[in-house]
Each structure stands twice: as structure tokens, then as C-alpha cells.
Design a protein around this motif. Structure first.
Motif, PDB file in Angstrom:
ATOM      1  N   LEU A   8     -37.653 -10.860  40.970  1.00 47.39           N
ATOM      2  CA  LEU A   8     -36.851 -10.669  42.174  1.00 47.39           C
ATOM      3  C   LEU A   8     -35.655 -11.612  42.096  1.00 47.39           C
ATOM      4  O   LEU A   8     -35.821 -12.804  41.829  1.00 47.39           O
ATOM      5  N   ILE A   9     -34.469 -11.058  42.290  1.00 50.99           N
ATOM      6  CA  ILE A   9     -33.242 -11.849  42.324  1.00 50.99           C
ATOM      7  C   ILE A   9     -32.699 -11.765  43.742  1.00 50.99           C
ATOM      8  O   ILE A   9     -32.478 -10.669  44.266  1.00 50.99           O
ATOM      9  N   ILE A  10     -32.535 -12.927  44.357  1.00 51.35           N
ATOM     10  CA  ILE A  10     -32.047 -13.007  45.735  1.00 51.35           C
ATOM     11  C   ILE A  10     -30.753 -13.804  45.725  1.00 51.35           C
ATOM     12  O   ILE A  10     -30.684 -14.866  45.097  1.00 51.35           O
ATOM     13  N   TYR A  11     -29.740 -13.298  46.422  1.00 52.12           N
ATOM     14  CA  TYR A  11     -28.437 -13.967  46.420  1.00 52.12           C
ATOM     15  C   TYR A  11     -27.788 -13.849  47.785  1.00 52.12           C
ATOM     16  O   TYR A  11     -28.162 -13.020  48.606  1.00 52.12           O
ATOM     17  N   ASP A  12     -26.787 -14.684  47.999  1.00 51.60           N
ATOM     18  CA  ASP A  12     -25.865 -14.527  49.108  1.00 51.60           C
ATOM     19  C   ASP A  12     -24.476 -14.504  48.480  1.00 51.60           C
ATOM     20  O   ASP A  12     -24.281 -15.016  47.373  1.00 51.60           O
ATOM     21  N   SER A  13     -23.518 -13.895  49.149  1.00 55.80           N
ATOM     22  CA  SER A  13     -22.182 -13.780  48.572  1.00 55.80           C
ATOM     23  C   SER A  13     -21.166 -13.620  49.696  1.00 55.80           C
ATOM     24  O   SER A  13     -21.426 -12.920  50.670  1.00 55.80           O
ATOM     25  N   PHE A  14     -20.028 -14.302  49.563  1.00 52.37           N
ATOM     26  CA  PHE A  14     -18.942 -14.162  50.539  1.00 52.37           C
ATOM     27  C   PHE A  14     -17.853 -13.232  50.038  1.00 52.37           C
ATOM     28  O   PHE A  14     -17.359 -12.387  50.773  1.00 52.37           O
ATOM     29  N   PHE A  15     -17.447 -13.412  48.790  1.00 50.40           N
ATOM     30  CA  PHE A  15     -16.313 -12.653  48.252  1.00 50.40           C
ATOM     31  C   PHE A  15     -16.728 -11.707  47.126  1.00 50.40           C
ATOM     32  O   PHE A  15     -15.887 -11.147  46.443  1.00 50.40           O
ATOM     33  N   VAL A  36     -29.784 -11.791  50.405  1.00 48.49           N
ATOM     34  CA  VAL A  36     -30.803 -12.548  51.144  1.00 48.49           C
ATOM     35  C   VAL A  36     -31.081 -11.944  52.521  1.00 48.49           C
ATOM     36  O   VAL A  36     -32.215 -11.953  52.994  1.00 48.49           O
ATOM     37  N   SER A  37     -30.090 -11.365  53.168  1.00 49.44           N
ATOM     38  CA  SER A  37     -30.278 -10.778  54.501  1.00 49.44           C
ATOM     39  C   SER A  37     -31.157  -9.527  54.467  1.00 49.44           C
ATOM     40  O   SER A  37     -31.667  -9.099  55.503  1.00 49.44           O
ATOM     41  N   GLY A  66     -29.604 -17.297  43.975  1.00 48.64           N
ATOM     42  CA  GLY A  66     -28.231 -17.733  43.764  1.00 48.64           C
ATOM     43  C   GLY A  66     -27.416 -17.738  45.045  1.00 48.64           C
ATOM     44  O   GLY A  66     -27.669 -16.960  45.963  1.00 48.64           O
ATOM     45  N   SER A  67     -26.441 -18.636  45.059  1.00 47.37           N
ATOM     46  CA  SER A  67     -25.582 -18.786  46.237  1.00 47.37           C
ATOM     47  C   SER A  67     -24.210 -19.264  45.809  1.00 47.37           C
ATOM     48  O   SER A  67     -24.087 -20.021  44.846  1.00 47.37           O
ATOM     49  N   THR A  93     -25.407 -21.489  50.858  1.00 45.99           N
ATOM     50  CA  THR A  93     -25.057 -20.935  52.168  1.00 45.99           C
ATOM     51  C   THR A  93     -26.205 -21.152  53.151  1.00 45.99           C
ATOM     52  O   THR A  93     -27.360 -21.354  52.765  1.00 45.99           O
ATOM     53  N   LYS A  94     -25.873 -21.061  54.432  1.00 42.04           N
ATOM     54  CA  LYS A  94     -26.893 -21.207  55.477  1.00 42.04           C
ATOM     55  C   LYS A  94     -27.970 -20.139  55.321  1.00 42.04           C
ATOM     56  O   LYS A  94     -29.164 -20.419  55.502  1.00 42.04           O
ATOM     57  N   ALA A  95     -27.593 -18.926  54.975  1.00 38.80           N
ATOM     58  CA  ALA A  95     -28.575 -17.841  54.825  1.00 38.80           C
ATOM     59  C   ALA A  95     -29.582 -18.161  53.717  1.00 38.80           C
ATOM     60  O   ALA A  95     -30.789 -17.939  53.889  1.00 38.80           O
TER      61      ALA A  95
END
Length: 161
Positions: free
Chosen positions: A6-13, A38-39, A55-56, A64-66
Motif C-alpha cells: 500500500l502506497i499512501i501519499y498527500d500532494s499539493f501540486f 491519504v484522504s 510519502g508527503s 502535511t497535516k493530513a
């Protein structure tokens, strides 16, 4: 027997998402490897995992907060026996024209190491050192070769099994 990954990430751009997808694509079939923002993750998806990669983007020297909130919700010892790895996206200190910011980056670091530390505290086994992938400027795009480097990093993680 294939590993459940399982790969979990957050991303802004979109840069961290691209790295997460490159890692997932390099590790095998869609049946064994899933990649989620992540959401979109549900706690039960952590059950029965062999490998967890988180990853973040680096934001104010941290994940990130998430991502931080997600890591806090994992029960104590909730990752016992799970192999894990952590990555971030970041600006290269060579691209920062501020001596103060460079000093702060050296002092406080990037997102990958705190992610790895939190995963280890939940019982995970770090299988490869945390890694950072570089973006141009604060919004990207990714620097040339970073998607390939991410795929190679993930393959190295699997080889260490």
C-alpha cells in the motif's frame, strides 16, 4: 506469494502524487500494489499488509497535516511485522538562495524522516532509508530523472527483502 503493498501519499501540486504513482507502477501488478491519497484511505486497508510506503511533500520542514493525522490514527503496534518506507518531495538546498533557509533545512530537515520515525513507533520495520525527491521551485515540476529515481528506490526496497 506476492506482497500486499500500500502506497499512501498527500500532494499539493501533484509532484508527490507523481512520485507515489511511479513507485507503485515499479512494484508490480494492480492486484498487489495499491496507491491512495491519504484522504481516501480507510483504516481496514492497513490490515494484512506486507509493505507500507508513505510519502508527503515537505511543508514547513514536516509532512502535511493530513499525513501526520493519518499516522497518529494508526494504533500502537498497528504495523507490527509490516515492512515500511517513507519518502518526501522537497526543494534542493542548492536551489535555495537563502543562507538562513539552508541552515533551517539542515537543522529541521524534511518530511520523510519524521514519517519513518512515526511508522517505526507504530511497529513498522524500516527496510530502506527515507528518501527525498526534488522539485523545481516550491510548486514543481519535478526535476528531470526523479520519477526514474523513485522507481529505482522502490525496486531497491523490494530487493532488500
Amino acid at each position: 506469494m506476492p506482497m500486499k503493498t500500500l502506497i499512501i501519499y498527500d500532494s499539493f501540486f501533484g509532484n508527490t502524487e507523481q512520485i507515489a504513482q511511479a513507485i507503485g507502477n515499479s512494484l508490480g501488478s494492480k492486484e498487489n500494489v495499491e496507491t491512495f491519497r491519504v484522504s481516501d484511505i480507510k483504516p481496514e486497508q492497513l490490515i494484512g499488509l506486507d509493505l507500507l510506503i508513505v510519502g508527503s511533500p515537505t511543508r514547513a520542514f514536516r509532512p502535511t497535516k493530513a499525513i501526520t493525522d493519518f499516522l497518529k490514527k494508526i494504533p500502537s503496534n498497528g504495523l507490527n511485522g509490516v515492512k515500511m518506507a517513507a519518502f518526501d518531495t522537497r526543494i534542493s538546498t542548492a536551489d535555495i538562495n537563502s543562507r538562513l533557509l539552508n541552515l533551517l533545512m539542515k537543522a529541521f530537515g524534511y518530511a520523510a524522516k519524521p514519517i519513518a520515525n512515526k511508522l517505526e513507533k507504530k511497529g513498522g520495520n524500516l527496510i530502506i532509508p527515507p528518501e527525498g525527491f526534488f522539485v523545481k521551485g516550491s510548486e514543481g515540476p519535478l526535476k528531470d530523472g526523479e520519477l526514474e529515481r523513485a522507481a529505482d528506490w522502490a525496486k531497491l526496497a523490494i530487493k532488500t527483502q
